[in-house]
Design an enzyme around this catalytic site. Structure first.
Site, mmCIF file in Angstrom:
data_model
loop_
_atom_site.group_PDB
_atom_site.id
_atom_site.type_symbol
_atom_site.label_atom_id
_atom_site.label_comp_id
_atom_site.label_asym_id
_atom_site.label_seq_id
_atom_site.Cartn_x
_atom_site.Cartn_y
_atom_site.Cartn_z
ATOM 1 N N LYS A 167 0.824 -1.213 0.000
ATOM 2 C CA LYS A 167 0.000 0.000 0.000
ATOM 3 C C LYS A 167 0.864 1.270 0.000
ATOM 4 O O LYS A 167 2.064 1.202 0.231
ATOM 5 C CB LYS A 167 -0.940 -0.004 1.216
ATOM 6 C CG LYS A 167 -1.724 -1.305 1.400
ATOM 7 C CD LYS A 167 -2.633 -1.664 0.235
ATOM 8 C CE LYS A 167 -3.672 -2.679 0.650
ATOM 9 N NZ LYS A 167 -3.801 -3.861 -0.201
HETATM 10 C C1 PLP Z 1 -4.960 -4.775 0.758
HETATM 11 C C2 PLP Z 1 -6.414 -4.819 0.632
HETATM 12 C C3 PLP Z 1 -7.237 -5.405 1.601
HETATM 13 C C4 PLP Z 1 -6.729 -6.202 2.755
HETATM 14 O O1 PLP Z 1 -5.771 -5.618 3.525
HETATM 15 P P1 PLP Z 1 -4.741 -6.547 4.321
HETATM 16 O O2 PLP Z 1 -3.995 -5.559 5.148
HETATM 17 O O3 PLP Z 1 -3.895 -7.252 3.314
HETATM 18 O O4 PLP Z 1 -5.529 -7.491 5.166
HETATM 19 C C5 PLP Z 1 -8.598 -5.324 1.438
HETATM 20 N N1 PLP Z 1 -9.156 -4.713 0.395
HETATM 21 C C6 PLP Z 1 -8.415 -4.148 -0.559
HETATM 22 C C7 PLP Z 1 -9.089 -3.464 -1.699
HETATM 23 C C8 PLP Z 1 -7.023 -4.204 -0.495
HETATM 24 O O5 PLP Z 1 -6.297 -3.656 -1.471
#
Ligand code: PLP
Length: 388
Positions: free
Chosen positions: A191
């Site tokens: 992210k």
């Molecule tokens: C990364 C992501 C998640 C989940 O997050 P995690 O920290 O990996 O559990 C959920 N929804 C979207 C759209 C994502 O990109």
């Protein structure tokens, strides 16, 4: 080919500086390594960023979304409207609390939940809408909340990819000038801001924050020196101080990171303009340089043309890989997965999402990339799609 062309270019890569690495060492040496002062400090910084709203951190974005659903009181018998083009965790958590995901098709241009189709999917069982801001591009927030308010629905925003994305000049998650209910972010390694793994939930009231805090640690409330009470079934999804201190350093760099991403995305458009790829059927993202945080740069391949030539997305991915260019798929259609098919979901029920799920391709985009890398990717894609 220049020597640089031989270096593998991943589709994303985190930017961790030496100050962050040193700060992790400090926490490790401090004697307090799990949830503690750094987590509290990170939550305070986040709360300020979101205009003073209550914020709690969690061990990952998935846990954050599940807590959000529980805070909203969603459970057995309830329906939640969402998109089938997301990381599967979005709908997994809906199933996880015993509710039913109701998939609505996406808009072919934004690749996000098509708000024009939401109202037709509302039933007496509908309790919430859970939109996803794919690659950091928000849906029409005003319209979303107008629908939600009209039908008395909660909104749980899966803003996992949207830290620093904006709506009418305010960051997603703030509520100064924009409507906002429960907003969930992820700090997973890919992210725009990472804590390695982690997430945070932005809420509206202290009561919600107290419940969220209980839910992340066994339902426990501590008072005085020795008193513990448990009045709700909680889990274990607290964020450690090691992760939190990484977040504290990362979030200071958010404006810089997002600016780098924006400039690289602009360069992508400039490079694509000089090619015939769009004329050949390649679909570019919406060139939004106001609201999007450019979490990803995603194209949609001319899948029908590829199929006629006996090719698929993986053919193109392999060709790019042979040129040392990494790509990703975000995301395959959720209702194509066995678990969901077994529950009776039909991929053909959301035809636009079905097409996007098999033809969307994530190109490299991360702050440490150069304009040169962007040029290499576009040239690579031109080469890979030459006969198409
Ligand atoms: C990364 C992501 C998640 C989940 O997050 P995690 O920290 O990996 O559990 C959920 N929804 C979207 C759209 C994502 O990109």
């Amino acid at each position: 080919m220049t020597p640089q062309n031989h270096v593998f270019l991943p589709f994303t890569k985190p930017s961790i500086d030496e100050a962050t690495i040193a700060a992790v060492g400090d926490v490790l040496r401090s004697g307090w390594i799990t949830t503690g002062p750094k987590c509290t400090e990170f939550e305070k910084i986040l709360s300020e960023y979101f205009g003073g709203r209550p914020v709690r951190c969690f061990s990952n974005g998935t846990a954050t979304m599940e807590v959000a659903l529980r805070v909203a009181g969603i459970g057995r018998g309830d329906e939640v409207i969402t998109t089938p083009i997301s990381w599967v965790s979005t709908s997994n958590v809906i199933l996880g609390v015993g509710a039913k995901p109701v998939f609505v098709d996406v808009d072919p241009l934004t690749r996000n939940l098509d708000l024009n189709l939401v109202e037709a999917a509302i039933t007496p069982q509908t309790k919430a809408i859970m939109p996803v801001y794919l690659s950091g591009l928000p849906v029409d927030i005003d319209r979303l909340y107008q629908i939600a308010h009209q039908h008395h629905l909660r909104v749980i925003e899966d803003a996992a990819q949207a830290l620093g994305s904006m709506w009418r000049g305010d960051p997603i998650g703030s509520s100064r000038n924009i409507p906002s209910d429960l907003v969930s972010f992820s700090f997973q390694a890919n992210k725009n801001v990472t804590t390695i793994e982690g997430g945070c939930l932005v809420m509206s009231t202290e009561a919600e924050a107290i419940l969220a805090q209980k839910l992340r640690l066994q339902g426990v409330t501590r008072t005085g020196l020795d008193h513990i009470e448990v009045d709700v079934l909680g889990g274990k999804s607290n964020l450690t101080d090691i992760n939190a201190v990484i977040g504290i350093h990362q979030i200071q760099q958010l404006p810089h990171f997002n600016n780098q991403r924006k400039e690289l995305a602009k360069h992508y458009f400039k490079c694509f303009e000089k090619t015939n790829l769009v004329k050949g059927g390649l679909e570019l993202p919406i060139p939004d340089f106001i609201n999007s945080n450019w979490h990803m740069f995603q194209v949609v391949l001319p899948i029908e043309k590829l199929k006629r030539l006996g090719m698929s997305r993986s053919t193109i991915m392999q060709k790019l890989k042979d040129m040392n260019i990494g790509t990703g798929v975000h995301y395959p259609l959720i209702t194509q997965f066995k678990l969901y098919k077994d529950l009776g979901y039909l991929p053909a029920h959301t035809p636009i999402a079905q097409r996007i799920g098999e033809s969307i391709l994530t190109l490299p985009l991360f702050p440490l990339m150069s304009n040169n890398d962007v040029e290499r990717v576009v040239l690579g894609l031109e080469t890979a799609l030459l006969e198409v």
